[in-house]
Design a protein around this motif. Structure first.
Motif, PDB file in Angstrom:
ATOM      1  N   VAL A  86       0.868  -1.178   0.000  1.00 34.36           N
ATOM      2  CA  VAL A  86       0.000   0.000   0.000  1.00 34.36           C
ATOM      3  C   VAL A  86       0.902   1.225   0.000  1.00 34.36           C
ATOM      4  N   LYS A  87       0.744   2.067  -0.988  1.00 35.41           N
ATOM      5  CA  LYS A  87       1.574   3.254  -1.129  1.00 35.41           C
ATOM      6  C   LYS A  87       0.700   4.490  -1.310  1.00 35.41           C
ATOM      7  N   ARG A  88       1.315   5.635  -1.134  1.00 36.77           N
ATOM      8  CA  ARG A  88       0.593   6.897  -1.320  1.00 36.77           C
ATOM      9  C   ARG A  88       0.951   7.500  -2.675  1.00 36.77           C
ATOM     10  N   THR A  89       0.042   8.265  -3.200  1.00 28.31           N
ATOM     11  CA  THR A  89       0.267   8.961  -4.465  1.00 28.31           C
ATOM     12  C   THR A  89       1.567   9.748  -4.409  1.00 28.31           C
ATOM     13  N   GLY A  90       2.380   9.583  -5.462  1.00 28.61           N
ATOM     14  CA  GLY A  90       3.642  10.300  -5.542  1.00 28.61           C
ATOM     15  C   GLY A  90       4.842   9.535  -5.020  1.00 28.61           C
ATOM     16  N   GLU A  91       4.598   8.460  -4.298  1.00 25.72           N
ATOM     17  CA  GLU A  91       5.714   7.674  -3.774  1.00 25.72           C
ATOM     18  C   GLU A  91       6.390   6.887  -4.894  1.00 25.72           C
ATOM     19  N   LYS A  92       7.659   6.575  -4.691  1.00 25.53           N
ATOM     20  CA  LYS A  92       8.388   5.712  -5.609  1.00 25.53           C
ATOM     21  C   LYS A  92       8.214   4.273  -5.134  1.00 25.53           C
ATOM     22  N   VAL A  93       7.925   3.397  -6.064  1.00 23.56           N
ATOM     23  CA  VAL A  93       7.628   2.010  -5.713  1.00 23.56           C
ATOM     24  C   VAL A  93       8.556   1.077  -6.490  1.00 23.56           C
ATOM     25  N   PHE A  94       9.104   0.109  -5.788  1.00 22.26           N
ATOM     26  CA  PHE A  94       9.951  -0.910  -6.401  1.00 22.26           C
ATOM     27  C   PHE A  94       9.275  -2.269  -6.247  1.00 22.26           C
ATOM     28  N   THR A 154      13.977 -25.969 -26.773  1.00 19.44           N
ATOM     29  CA  THR A 154      13.477 -26.959 -25.819  1.00 19.44           C
ATOM     30  C   THR A 154      11.961 -27.003 -25.892  1.00 19.44           C
ATOM     31  N   SER A 155      11.395 -28.024 -25.301  1.00 20.34           N
ATOM     32  CA  SER A 155       9.937 -28.134 -25.318  1.00 20.34           C
ATOM     33  C   SER A 155       9.287 -27.032 -24.500  1.00 20.34           C
ATOM     34  N   GLY A 156      10.038 -26.445 -23.574  1.00 15.65           N
ATOM     35  CA  GLY A 156       9.478 -25.380 -22.745  1.00 15.65           C
ATOM     36  C   GLY A 156       9.719 -24.000 -23.285  1.00 15.65           C
ATOM     37  N   ALA A 157      10.276 -23.900 -24.474  1.00 12.99           N
ATOM     38  CA  ALA A 157      10.590 -22.586 -25.027  1.00 12.99           C
ATOM     39  C   ALA A 157       9.323 -21.766 -25.197  1.00 12.99           C
ATOM     40  N   ASN A 158       9.443 -20.503 -24.835  1.00 15.03           N
ATOM     41  CA  ASN A 158       8.358 -19.551 -25.026  1.00 15.03           C
ATOM     42  C   ASN A 158       7.188 -19.736 -24.066  1.00 15.03           C
ATOM     43  N   VAL A 159       7.306 -20.645 -23.128  1.00 12.55           N
ATOM     44  CA  VAL A 159       6.253 -20.831 -22.128  1.00 12.55           C
ATOM     45  C   VAL A 159       6.574 -19.955 -20.922  1.00 12.55           C
ATOM     46  N   LEU A 160       5.627 -19.136 -20.513  1.00 11.48           N
ATOM     47  CA  LEU A 160       5.847 -18.250 -19.386  1.00 11.48           C
ATOM     48  C   LEU A 160       5.623 -18.973 -18.059  1.00 11.48           C
ATOM     49  N   THR A 161       6.550 -18.767 -17.124  1.00 14.26           N
ATOM     50  CA  THR A 161       6.371 -19.179 -15.740  1.00 14.26           C
ATOM     51  C   THR A 161       6.127 -17.926 -14.928  1.00 14.26           C
ATOM     52  N   PHE A 162       5.012 -17.887 -14.212  1.00 15.41           N
ATOM     53  CA  PHE A 162       4.594 -16.677 -13.511  1.00 15.41           C
ATOM     54  C   PHE A 162       4.924 -16.717 -12.029  1.00 15.41           C
ATOM     55  N   GLY A 163       5.126 -15.534 -11.471  1.00 16.73           N
ATOM     56  CA  GLY A 163       5.192 -15.376 -10.037  1.00 16.73           C
ATOM     57  C   GLY A 163       3.793 -15.322  -9.444  1.00 16.73           C
ATOM     58  N   ALA A 164       3.749 -15.214  -8.121  1.00 11.11           N
ATOM     59  CA  ALA A 164       2.463 -15.214  -7.426  1.00 11.11           C
ATOM     60  C   ALA A 164       1.733 -13.877  -7.534  1.00 11.11           C
ATOM     61  N   GLY A 165       2.449 -12.848  -7.944  1.00 14.01           N
ATOM     62  CA  GLY A 165       1.820 -11.545  -8.109  1.00 14.01           C
ATOM     63  C   GLY A 165       2.073 -10.619  -6.925  1.00 14.01           C
ATOM     64  N   SER A 166       2.044  -9.336  -7.219  1.00 10.85           N
ATOM     65  CA  SER A 166       2.156  -8.291  -6.196  1.00 10.85           C
ATOM     66  C   SER A 166       0.953  -7.375  -6.344  1.00 10.85           C
ATOM     67  N   ARG A 167       0.139  -7.337  -5.299  1.00 12.20           N
ATOM     68  CA  ARG A 167      -1.048  -6.474  -5.368  1.00 12.20           C
ATOM     69  C   ARG A 167      -0.705  -5.114  -4.779  1.00 12.20           C
ATOM     70  N   LEU A 168      -0.711  -4.119  -5.619  1.00 10.12           N
ATOM     71  CA  LEU A 168      -0.361  -2.758  -5.226  1.00 10.12           C
ATOM     72  C   LEU A 168      -1.614  -1.906  -5.128  1.00 10.12           C
ATOM     73  N   THR A 169      -1.751  -1.241  -4.000  1.00  5.23           N
ATOM     74  CA  THR A 169      -2.815  -0.255  -3.823  1.00  5.23           C
ATOM     75  C   THR A 169      -2.172   1.103  -3.624  1.00  5.23           C
ATOM     76  N   VAL A 170      -2.589   2.071  -4.438  1.00  6.04           N
ATOM     77  CA  VAL A 170      -2.076   3.433  -4.321  1.00  6.04           C
ATOM     78  C   VAL A 170      -3.207   4.330  -3.821  1.00  6.04           C
ATOM     79  N   LEU A 171      -2.976   4.935  -2.672  1.00  5.52           N
ATOM     80  CA  LEU A 171      -4.025   5.755  -2.047  1.00  5.52           C
ATOM     81  C   LEU A 171      -3.854   7.233  -2.395  1.00  5.52           C
TER      82      LEU A 171
END
Lengths: 116, 110
Positions: free
Chosen positions: A12-20, A99-116
């Motif tokens: 959870v961040k505020r408007t104008g903050e820098k987020v990494f 390889t057989s896995g070429a071009n297949v995306l492996t995803f992370g669990a996600g980051s839910r960002l809320t900007v207030l």
């Protein structure tokens, strides 16, 4: 055996903050991607990288930047967060080899960002 | 430009009924098509890709270049199939990033 790790699950961040947002993969993949996922809009590509120190804009790069200093790490930066950047951010990686896995995306669990 | 269209936001069926999730694409070259699935509280994961020509969890999808479609089908839906399904396209020889559709939520009712 988590292969793509996103450092923050909820922020959870505020408007104008820098987020990494950090993403690390342990599969030695050349390609890494940042998408944002919004209901009704699906996944939209923000930036991607084919190699260390290389980056390319995706479909919605405005307001974002990225950094890839090491092969396993791809960071998404919001220089000045705004409320319309409230979203789920997904990191993914892939290989392009013959390889057989070429071009297949492996995803992370996600980051839910809320900007207030 | 490449585009993927999933016309249905929500598809609700009863257990045992056939399922067809629609996907149409726009791409001038030779595409590679994928279906990804996201179950509740799980990561987005690959379900199947057209070049593999395989059936996963009873699902199949055939690439129809004439109709530019890649519909996902299953003859008998199960409750555990309830999830969000995304169709995606990669332009072979082009950029390696996938273009995703807006997704279809499949609800399988008992």
């Amino acid at each position: 055996d988590v292969k793509v790790t996103q450092s923050s699950r909820y922020l959870v961040k505020r408007t104008g903050e820098k987020v990494f947002l950090e993403c690390v993969q342990d599969m030695d993949h050349e390609n890494m991607f940042w998408y944002r996922q919004d209901p009704g809009l699906g996944l939209r590509l923000i930036y991607f990288s084919y190699d260390v120190k290389m980056k390319e804009k995706g479909d919605i790069p405005e307001g974002y930047s990225v950094s890839r200093e090491k092969k396993e790490r791809f960071s998404l930066i919001l220089e000045s967060a705004s409320t319309n950047q409230t979203s789920m951010y997904l990191c993914a990686s892939s290989t392009t080899g013959p390889t057989s896995g070429a071009n297949v995306l492996t995803f992370g669990a996600g980051s839910r960002l809320t900007v207030l | 430009a490449q585009r993927v269209t999933q016309p249905e936001k929500l598809l609700s069926v009863f257990k045992g009924a056939p399922v067809e999730l629609k996907c149409n694409y726009s791409y001038s070259g030779s595409p590679e098509l994928f279906w990804y699935v996201q179950y509740s509280r799980q990561r987005l994961q690959l379900l199947l890709r057209h070049i593999s020509r395989e059936s996963i969890k009873g699902f199949t999808a055939d690439l129809n270049k004439g109709e530019t479609s890649f519909h996902l089908k299953k003859p008998f839906a199960q409750e555990e199939d309830s999830a969000m399904y995304y169709c995606a396209l990669s332009g072979l020889g082009g950029r390696r990033a996938l273009t995703f559709g807006s997704g279809t939520r499949l609800q399988v009712q008992p």
